[in-house]
Structure formats: C-alpha cells, structure tokens
Design a protein around this motif. Structure first.
Motif, short mmCIF file in Angstrom:
data_model
loop_
_atom_site.label_atom_id
_atom_site.label_comp_id
_atom_site.label_asym_id
_atom_site.label_seq_id
_atom_site.Cartn_x
_atom_site.Cartn_y
_atom_site.Cartn_z
N PRO A 130 128.03 13.99 13.28
CA PRO A 130 127.48 13.55 12.21
C PRO A 130 126.09 13.09 12.32
O PRO A 130 125.08 13.41 11.62
N ILE A 131 125.93 12.14 13.19
CA ILE A 131 124.56 11.35 13.46
C ILE A 131 123.37 12.62 14.01
O ILE A 131 122.41 12.65 13.37
N MET A 134 122.48 14.95 11.35
CA MET A 134 121.52 14.32 10.32
C MET A 134 120.18 14.65 11.03
O MET A 134 118.99 14.91 10.44
N ASN A 138 117.01 17.37 9.55
CA ASN A 138 115.69 16.83 9.28
C ASN A 138 114.43 17.43 10.16
O ASN A 138 113.76 17.45 9.42
N GLY A 189 123.05 9.34 1.53
CA GLY A 189 124.44 9.76 1.81
C GLY A 189 125.37 8.76 2.64
O GLY A 189 126.24 8.49 2.32
N MET A 190 124.47 8.03 3.82
CA MET A 190 125.11 7.36 4.93
C MET A 190 125.67 6.24 3.97
O MET A 190 126.69 5.66 4.17
N GLN A 208 121.94 2.40 7.04
CA GLN A 208 121.02 3.36 6.26
C GLN A 208 119.71 3.24 6.90
O GLN A 208 118.82 4.25 6.95
N VAL A 211 119.28 5.11 9.80
CA VAL A 211 119.34 6.78 9.52
C VAL A 211 117.72 6.97 8.98
O VAL A 211 117.43 8.04 9.50
N ILE A 215 115.62 9.53 11.11
CA ILE A 215 114.99 10.88 10.41
C ILE A 215 113.36 10.60 10.55
O ILE A 215 112.93 11.74 11.11
#
Length: 235
Positions: A130-131, A134, A138, A189-190, A208, A211, A215
């Motif tokens: 999942p990471i 993301m 992006n 989302g996270m 977050q 994240v 990103i």
C-alpha cells in the motif's frame, strides 16, 4: 464508541454512483468524449476487484519474491500511464518515465521502510505494497502533469529552461495544495482509514505526516529526473 470498520456492500456502493453519473453526463456533453470515462471506471472496478484477490494471496504467502514482482508491475504500469496525456509518445519517453518513477519512488520507499517504519521483515506486504502504491501513484501523476505541460510549453515556443520551470511547478500544484489543505479542508486517506479503524488520532497524524512528506519527496524527485532526461533533446 464503535471502532470497527463498516462493512460496505456492493449494493450500497451504488449510492456514490449518483454524483459520478452527474460527472459522466457533464463530461460527455462538454468534451464530446463518450468512451474515456466509462473505460476508466470499468478498468478501476476490474483492477480493484482483481487486486483484492491477488493481495489476499500475497498476504497469506508472505514471500519477498511476490512482493518484488508486484512492485515491478506497479512501476511498469505507472510509467506507461504517466505518458497518457502526451501527444508525441516515443519509446525513449517511456523509458525516461520508468527510470524517473523508479528512482524517485524507490528511493523514498527505502527511506520509509528502513528509516521511518523500520519494518521487520522489510517485505511485509500489508505495509510495503500500500505504501509503494501511494508513492508510485503520486509520482506517476506528477510526471504525467509535467510531461503534458512541458510538451504544451514547447509548442508555445518557450525554451527548455522556461518549459522545465513551468512544468515542474505545475506538476507539484496538487501536492502543494494538499499540504495547505490537510487538517483544514481534508483528512486524507491514510489518516481517515486509521481513525475509522480506531487508531488514536495523534498516531494517525504521524502516519499522515509521513505520507505527505513521502508523496512530496517522491513526486518532486521523479519529475526532476524526467525533465532532466528531456534536456538533451531540447538544448
């Protein structure tokens, strides 16, 4: 307080199709494009359903080889999709996009996996995939925006340096907007997912922050690498 995730049925998902239907009607009338949005929605549904089964298998297998294969597929797909808005698609551009997303994304992923989270084992699929998704997504979007804008700027007669500056700035607009808006306008989302599952909001905030930083870092590096590759063609 109920801390469990609500079970969403496929029937209940139809409610959120109401605003989507409005967007479809507007998109078709204003753009005269009657296929792209339907195709994108169809692919989204099929891909998510399939990846649900694939991830279930990978989580159970817990094998680094499966995880690496998934990451490679994600990178290849991201590099191809990134150039979708570009009119003049050359094979070299796909290679440039792949290398850019690979270095920007994987470098940032390594910082998160071995530095921030210190995963044991490093290939823990429930965290890593999942990471990575993301980060790669992006980076893909940022490269896509920069590639399209760079091409447009050259068509307007701008030189490489001006086109590079404009396209780099444009590529980071969504991410910079997100940095301004997070916590005021949006709970991304996270953070939302963790709060819904009962995690302490202060812990969710730290995730977050991770994240948002990963990103920005991955997208900024990926776009810079992609634009540097283009220099030899326009200088």
């Amino acid at each position: 307080m109920n801390t469990s995730i609500y079970d969403i049925s496929f029937l209940n998902l139809l409610w959120v199709m109401i605003p989507v239907a409005i967007v479809i009607v507007i998109y078709m009338r204003w753009t005269q494009d009657k296929t792209t949005l339907f195709y994108a929605l169809f692919r989204m549904l099929i891909q998510l359903i399939l990846i649900g089964y694939v991830l279930t298998y990978i989580f159970d297998a817990n094998s680094p080889y499966f995880v690496i294969i998934i990451l490679c597929v994600m990178l290849i797909a991201a590099s191809v999709i990134a150039l979708r808005p570009v009119q003049k698609r050359q094979n070299s551009l796909y290679l440039h996009a792949f290398i850019a997303i690979f270095f920007g994304g994987v470098f940032t992923l390594l910082m998160v996996v071995f530095g921030v989270l210190d995963l044991h084992p490093w290939y823990e699929p429930r965290f890593l995939i999942p990471i990575a998704g993301m980060i790669f997504a992006n980076s893909m979007n940022a490269v896509s925006i920069s590639a399209e804008r760079f091409e447009s700027e050259l068509e307007r007669g701008n030189n490489y340096s001006d086109a590079r500056a404009t396209s780099y700035k444009a590529a980071l607009i969504p991410i910079i907007n997100a940095l301004f808006a997070v916590g005021l306008v949006s709970l991304p989302g996270m953070m939302t997912g963790q709060i819904l599952s009962g995690v302490d909001p202060l812990i969710a905030v730290r995730y977050q922050i991770m994240v948002m930083l990963m990103i920005l870092g991955s997208a900024g590096i990926s776009v810079a690498i992609y634009l540097i590759f283009l220099k030899k063609n326009y200088v």
